[in-house]
Every structure is written in C-alpha cells, then in structure tokens.
Design an enzyme around this catalytic site. Sequence first.
Site, PDB file in Angstrom:
ATOM      1  N   CYS A  47       0.750  -1.163  -0.025  1.00  0.00           N
ATOM      2  CA  CYS A  47       0.075   0.019   0.002  1.00  0.00           C
ATOM      3  C   CYS A  47       0.978   1.200   0.164  1.00  0.00           C
ATOM      4  CB  CYS A  47      -0.957  -0.122   1.160  1.00  0.00           C
ATOM      5  SG  CYS A  47      -1.908  -1.399   1.468  1.00  0.00           S
TER       6      CYS A  47
ATOM      7  N   LEU B  58      -3.630  -1.128  -1.459  1.00  0.00           N
ATOM      8  CA  LEU B  58      -3.849  -2.325  -2.281  1.00  0.00           C
ATOM      9  C   LEU B  58      -4.446  -3.488  -1.491  1.00  0.00           C
ATOM     10  CD1 LEU B  58      -2.922  -3.924  -4.919  1.00  0.00           C
ATOM     11  CD2 LEU B  58      -0.987  -4.583  -3.506  1.00  0.00           C
ATOM     12  N   ALA B  59      -5.448  -4.314  -2.070  1.00  0.00           N
ATOM     13  CA  ALA B  59      -6.318  -5.034  -1.216  1.00  0.00           C
ATOM     14  C   ALA B  59      -6.228  -6.413  -1.947  1.00  0.00           C
ATOM     15  CB  ALA B  59      -7.824  -4.546  -1.174  1.00  0.00           C
TER      16      ALA B  59
ATOM     17  N   VAL C 275      -8.479  -9.899  -2.216  1.00  0.00           N
ATOM     18  CA  VAL C 275      -9.679 -10.553  -1.974  1.00  0.00           C
ATOM     19  C   VAL C 275      -9.721 -11.609  -1.161  1.00  0.00           C
ATOM     20  CG1 VAL C 275     -11.868 -11.463  -3.181  1.00  0.00           C
ATOM     21  CG2 VAL C 275     -10.369  -9.594  -4.305  1.00  0.00           C
TER      22      VAL C 275
ATOM     23  N   ASN D  73       1.771   0.578   5.651  1.00  0.00           N
ATOM     24  CA  ASN D  73       1.914  -0.178   4.720  1.00  0.00           C
ATOM     25  C   ASN D  73       2.648  -1.492   5.213  1.00  0.00           C
ATOM     26  OD1 ASN D  73       3.033  -1.529   2.164  1.00  0.00           O
ATOM     27  ND2 ASN D  73       4.813  -0.238   2.160  1.00  0.00           N
ATOM     28  N   GLY D  74       2.057  -2.567   5.350  1.00  0.00           N
ATOM     29  CA  GLY D  74       2.765  -3.605   6.091  1.00  0.00           C
ATOM     30  C   GLY D  74       2.007  -5.190   6.137  1.00  0.00           C
ATOM     31  N   GLU D  75       2.857  -5.962   6.442  1.00  0.00           N
ATOM     32  CA  GLU D  75       2.330  -7.128   6.606  1.00  0.00           C
ATOM     33  C   GLU D  75       2.783  -7.801   7.996  1.00  0.00           C
ATOM     34  OE1 GLU D  75       0.216 -10.353   5.040  1.00  0.00           O
ATOM     35  OE2 GLU D  75       0.819  -8.573   3.614  1.00  0.00           O
TER      36      GLU D  75
ATOM     37  N   ASP E  24      -4.559  -7.969   9.307  1.00  0.00           N
ATOM     38  CA  ASP E  24      -3.525  -8.339  10.204  1.00  0.00           C
ATOM     39  C   ASP E  24      -3.078  -7.019  10.629  1.00  0.00           C
ATOM     40  OD1 ASP E  24      -2.916  -8.595   7.415  1.00  0.00           O
ATOM     41  OD2 ASP E  24      -1.046  -7.816   8.040  1.00  0.00           O
TER      42      ASP E  24
ATOM     43  N   LEU F 169       8.706 -14.869  -8.482  1.00  0.00           N
ATOM     44  CA  LEU F 169       9.664 -14.527  -9.170  1.00  0.00           C
ATOM     45  C   LEU F 169      10.823 -15.400  -9.353  1.00  0.00           C
ATOM     46  CD1 LEU F 169       9.613 -10.712  -8.329  1.00  0.00           C
ATOM     47  CD2 LEU F 169       8.170 -11.826  -9.800  1.00  0.00           C
TER      48      LEU F 169
ATOM     49  N   ILE G 118      11.882 -13.163 -16.738  1.00  0.00           N
ATOM     50  CA  ILE G 118      11.939 -12.185 -17.741  1.00  0.00           C
ATOM     51  C   ILE G 118      13.494 -12.386 -18.013  1.00  0.00           C
ATOM     52  CG2 ILE G 118      12.397 -10.224 -16.196  1.00  0.00           C
ATOM     53  CD1 ILE G 118      10.864  -8.511 -18.286  1.00  0.00           C
TER      54      ILE G 118
ATOM     55  N   THR H 113      23.235   0.367 -10.580  1.00  0.00           N
ATOM     56  CA  THR H 113      23.012  -1.110 -10.442  1.00  0.00           C
ATOM     57  C   THR H 113      21.409  -1.131 -10.404  1.00  0.00           C
ATOM     58  OG1 THR H 113      25.003  -1.062  -9.460  1.00  0.00           O
ATOM     59  CG2 THR H 113      23.493  -3.216  -9.184  1.00  0.00           C
TER      60      THR H 113
ATOM     61  N   ARG I   2      19.552  -0.787 -13.428  1.00  0.00           N
ATOM     62  CA  ARG I   2      19.869  -2.042 -14.293  1.00  0.00           C
ATOM     63  C   ARG I   2      19.039  -3.050 -14.047  1.00  0.00           C
ATOM     64  NH1 ARG I   2      26.383  -2.612 -14.559  1.00  0.00           N
ATOM     65  NH2 ARG I   2      27.020  -0.856 -15.928  1.00  0.00           N
TER      66      ARG I   2
ATOM     67  N   SER J 178       9.774 -13.351  -3.511  1.00  0.00           N
ATOM     68  CA  SER J 178      11.217 -12.913  -4.116  1.00  0.00           C
ATOM     69  C   SER J 178      12.243 -13.457  -3.463  1.00  0.00           C
ATOM     70  CB  SER J 178      11.115 -11.362  -4.711  1.00  0.00           C
ATOM     71  OG  SER J 178      12.197 -11.322  -5.331  1.00  0.00           O
TER      72      SER J 178
END
Length: 653
Positions: free
Chosen positions: A60, A116-117, A119, A164-166, A188, A321, A352, A401, A404, A426
């Site tokens: 978020c 950012l939610a 569902v 903004n957290g988990e 949470d 990722l 990618i 870096t 890049r 990730s």
Amino acid sequence: DRGLSFTAMAAQAGRFALTAVCLAVLLCAVVAMPPARLLQPTNAPSGRLCTPTMRLKGGCGFLGVYGSVLEPLSLRFKMMKLARLMRHRGPDGGGIHIVESKDKPGRHHSIAHERLAIVGVQDDPEMKKELEQDDPGGDHSKLHTLTGNQPLFNHKKTKSLSINGEIYNYKDIKKNLKDKTPWNTASDCESVIHLYEEIGVEVAEKLDGDFAFVILDQENDEIYAARDPVGVASMYVGWAADGGIWFGSEMKCLLPECDKVEQFPPGHYWSSKDRKFVRYYFPAWNDAKFATAKLDLPKIKADFERAVDKRLMTDVPYGVLLSGGLDSSLVASVVVKMCKAQKRNMPSTFSIGLVGSPDLINARKVALQLGTDHHEFHFTVQEGIDAVQDVIYHLETYDVTTIRAGTPMFILARKIKALGVKMVISGEGADEEFGGYLYFHKAPNGQDLHEECVRKFHDLHKFDCLRANKATMAWGVEARVPFLDKDFLDTAMFLDGKYKMIHKGEKTQFIEKWAVREAFNCKGSDGEEYLPQEVLFRQKEQFSDGVGYDWIDGLKDHCSRVVDDYMFSIRAERFPINPPSTKEGYYARMIFEQLFPSKAAALTVPGGPSVACSTAKAVEWDEAWKKAYAEGSMLDQSGRSVEGVHEQHKKAF
C-alpha cells in the site's frame, strides 16, 4: 451586435431549459426505481448476494503530516493531491483522516492511505442483519463485506493508523492483548493500533513483519512513526518550512512540501514526544565477535522454510519471481513443496530476460522440475532503454545497479499485474546474508567477510529492498522476501564468517553461498530434489547480468551516445552531489534531476566507489580495484568485472 447578444442569450436559456427537463425526467425515473439490490453472480445459488471483501495486505502507500498550519479543508485537498502521486501503490481505495491539534493552536495533523487489497471472504453478522431488513425475501447466508479500510482505529476512535505492512505474528498479538474487544476488521495490520494502545512506543520491536506506518494519537496530541528492521517497506521523512513533519511511502509525495527529505532509517521509530529517531533493532551480530555460530545445515533449511511459510498468508492467487538463479529458485522450490504438503493451490512462476538469456534457460529447468504454471516474458534492449525514465521515476534513485536490475523487474511486474496477480515472493537478501556477490571471493578472512555482510545488510533499504518494493508496487504488486525474515536473519548472520568464505577447488565452500546450497542439496518430503544440480550450484549471476549480457552492454552504449565527452568532463560541476563516475551514471542523473530537481532529492541516494555491488570498504580487498579507483578509472557494478571469478569475465575498467 445587440441582436447577436440577444440571440446568444436566447440560445443559452434554451440549453438551460433543456437541461432542466432532462434532470426532471431522470429524477422521476430514479424515484420510480425499486430499491437497489446487490448483483447476483450467475454461478451462485439462487438468492445468494455477494460483494467482494477487501482484506488489507502488505502493499500500500501511506502519507502523514504532524503540525501543518493549513486549515482542515485545505489540508484535505493537499493530502489528496500528494497521495495521488503514489496511487499506483494502492489502486483499490483510499482514505484520509484529519484531527485538530490540542496543544498547538491553528495546527492540524493528518494521515492518508492508498490501498492495495487482496480479496478474501468474511461474514459480517451486522451487515447481514441490515440486509435482511431491507430485503426480507433474499437468501443472505453468504454475505461478503468490505473490511480493512484505512485509516484503522483503536476501539475508542482516539488513535488512527495508516500502514504499509504485513504483520506475520498478528494472531499471537491478538491472543495476548489485554483488551478482548472484537476487532473492527479482518486485517492483520489492525494488531498494530491495538498493541500501541497497550504498550506505546515499544510496539515496533514486538512486530514480526515488513512494515512502515504512522499513528496519530489524538488523545495525547502525538504522532508515532516506525519502519521494519530491514527497510523492506519503503518510507521517507521530510521537514516542511511551516514546521510540519511529513512521512510517506515515497519521496515524490513529500518533495512538494518539504525542504529536507531523507529515507526513514530502518529499525527505528520517531515520536513527536521526543522528536528524535530511536533505534529499536540492534542485533548482536552487528559486531563480528558475536558471529560465532557453528555450521548447522538442518537449521538453515528449517528456518528458511519457516520464513517462506509465513509469507504464504494470502487469500488470492500469487506467484514466485523465478529468475533461474539460486535464491529465487530455492524460494520457488520451497513454496511448491509446501503447497503440495499442505494441499494449497500451486503458485505460478514468472521470469523475464532477453531471448536466450542465462536466466530464462535456468528458470525453465526449475519450473519444469517443480511443475509450476510458468510464464516467460521477453524484452528487448530498446524496450529496456525506453522504460528507464519510468523506472527512475518510480524507484526514485539514480544508482546505476538499481536501475539496471530494476528495469526488467519493472517490466515484469507490469506483465504480472495484467495476469491478475497482486502478490509475488522474491529472493532478495541472500547475497547480503551469506556473502553471495562475486567480489566476496576477494574477502581476506571470515571477519572481514562478516563485516562486509553487515554493511551490505544496513544498505539494503537503499538498493535491493528499494528496487524490489518500488519496481513491483509501481504496478500495484506486492513483493515478499523470505530471506529477510527477522528470525532467519539471525540464523544467517550469527553464522561464523569462516563458513561463508569461498575456497575454489575444495570439497566444501567451493562456491559462494555454499552453506545455503548444501542445506538444500537433498530431497524434500515429496521425495524429489529441491533443485536440479546445475541450478543449485550455478555461479552467482546478478539479475541485471542474468537477464542477458546485452542488456547492460546495450544500455551503456546508448548512454555513451547521449552523453558526449565534454558533458562528462564537467560532471562534477553539473552534479556536485555524488558526481557520476560513468556516462551511464551521468545519463541516469540527468533523468533523475529532470524528475526531482532538488538538492534534497539528490541527497537521498548514496554514492561512493563500488565494484560488482561492493561497498567502498570492500574495494580495498583487491589491489587492481584500489589502483583503478585511485586513478579515476570507471569501476563497474557488473559481476563480470570480477576478474578470475566470473565465468564470463569482461574487463570493465
């Protein structure tokens, strides 16, 4: 002229009359309409009414100010305008809360949020009861409601939170709270506001997760801000001319108001009561004398699996990722084996690169063995160059870096979001913990290696964490990083540095990050190996190299054409703060200055000598590096610049 004027007036009156008639007809139609009913999905049982629930999860954007001189209406418009600059982080909703200062007449405090939610499903008895009264004939056995809107409040509505957290230990926090009043949401993150209510400024050190937040304490006329120990969640702080102090997820939200802006230091909190940063996270392994743990491969394996398991807390389809390197491949393998064992849905994997790149080839091998729904995306050097300006805007850096590696990640995140995925796991952090970069081959001894790991760890929020957070959040995708789990950090960093040294040609420790590789050089509970041997023991390849060597080479060639020799010769005059050492750096700096034309912005990005992602101190490990830097030669960040180590070594200075 007078006739024309009367004609115009008549025409205008006619338009007004027509508009009035249309509005009257519309009003009659609305009045005649039956009461609104929720849409019934075609695949739902008859009469079942549903709306999506939005459970707030990690990714978020937040904004906060303490002590603004603006009156409430003007401040609200200001908060809306600034929060809009980071709406990409939270495209699902938002909220603003403003309070008047009790102790500072004429000043106000405010917090805002872009959400950012993810569902999920939650039944709301009160909402169900209300709907039954409005629609007595319907079947409301499965009503789903909106929850997790921010700001979040304590039960007395005297404290508000934008985060903004988990928070991975929220269940334990909830169980141990003295106040057993039911929570207002299923989030949470609500654990933070209730824990703050009970223990105050010590709340940050009790949280296990990735977070950046501000709390407005209306009752005591205070504000409290904190950031997670590593800096996984991005956060900035700024000081305005009117005396107000601002906090936000991204720098671009603060620059219009603040004369001075800095990254909020990880592992710290700031309270208006003391008006200073206080470090709450100070692990003993900061000092090499405490990093003496013996090599315990089963512990490394078990603790990493626990770190991954925490980050599977999600209600939506998610992905991994998968670059094809060791770190992301291990993450993917552990996730897949856990999903099989726990009978969870299997994740998709995403990679990618340029066509034929080393990463794509190895990612395919891993995905094939794991059996994932694998998505491979290609980009061209020109597409990467075209994206650089957007990458610099979103990452808010001119570090070579980071740009890049951030460019292919930025392009990939866009593709992932288009597939409907909001969360990915990730592999950032392993190189800093275990000495994984190729320049670590030059480490003189275990103590020096450990001290470099500590330096790299404390810089993560300026480089890899910044990239992982902002390159994905540019498209509203949340990235979780299990290698940087607080408990696993202790496992990795308390390990004696001698076990991280690289001894080429020996039976053990013959490759960087040998301990992690060997810990998973076995079969899982499903009877299958974690990774193919050629991937498990693949040489470290920096992401910006692994996507295809032509990417860096092509970018450098482009920069050399744009930046001529004369421009580069006056670089110190043009950019007195951290003068660029290469034309590629000059190119990035030109774009950064156009986007963020202030000294305050330039100062948020670190500088100094570096080779292959090293700190300035590690440049001293190699005489050729020291000599090159002393002579003003251009040290390069590519792993290929480490002569005698990288299999595709290319002279870079």
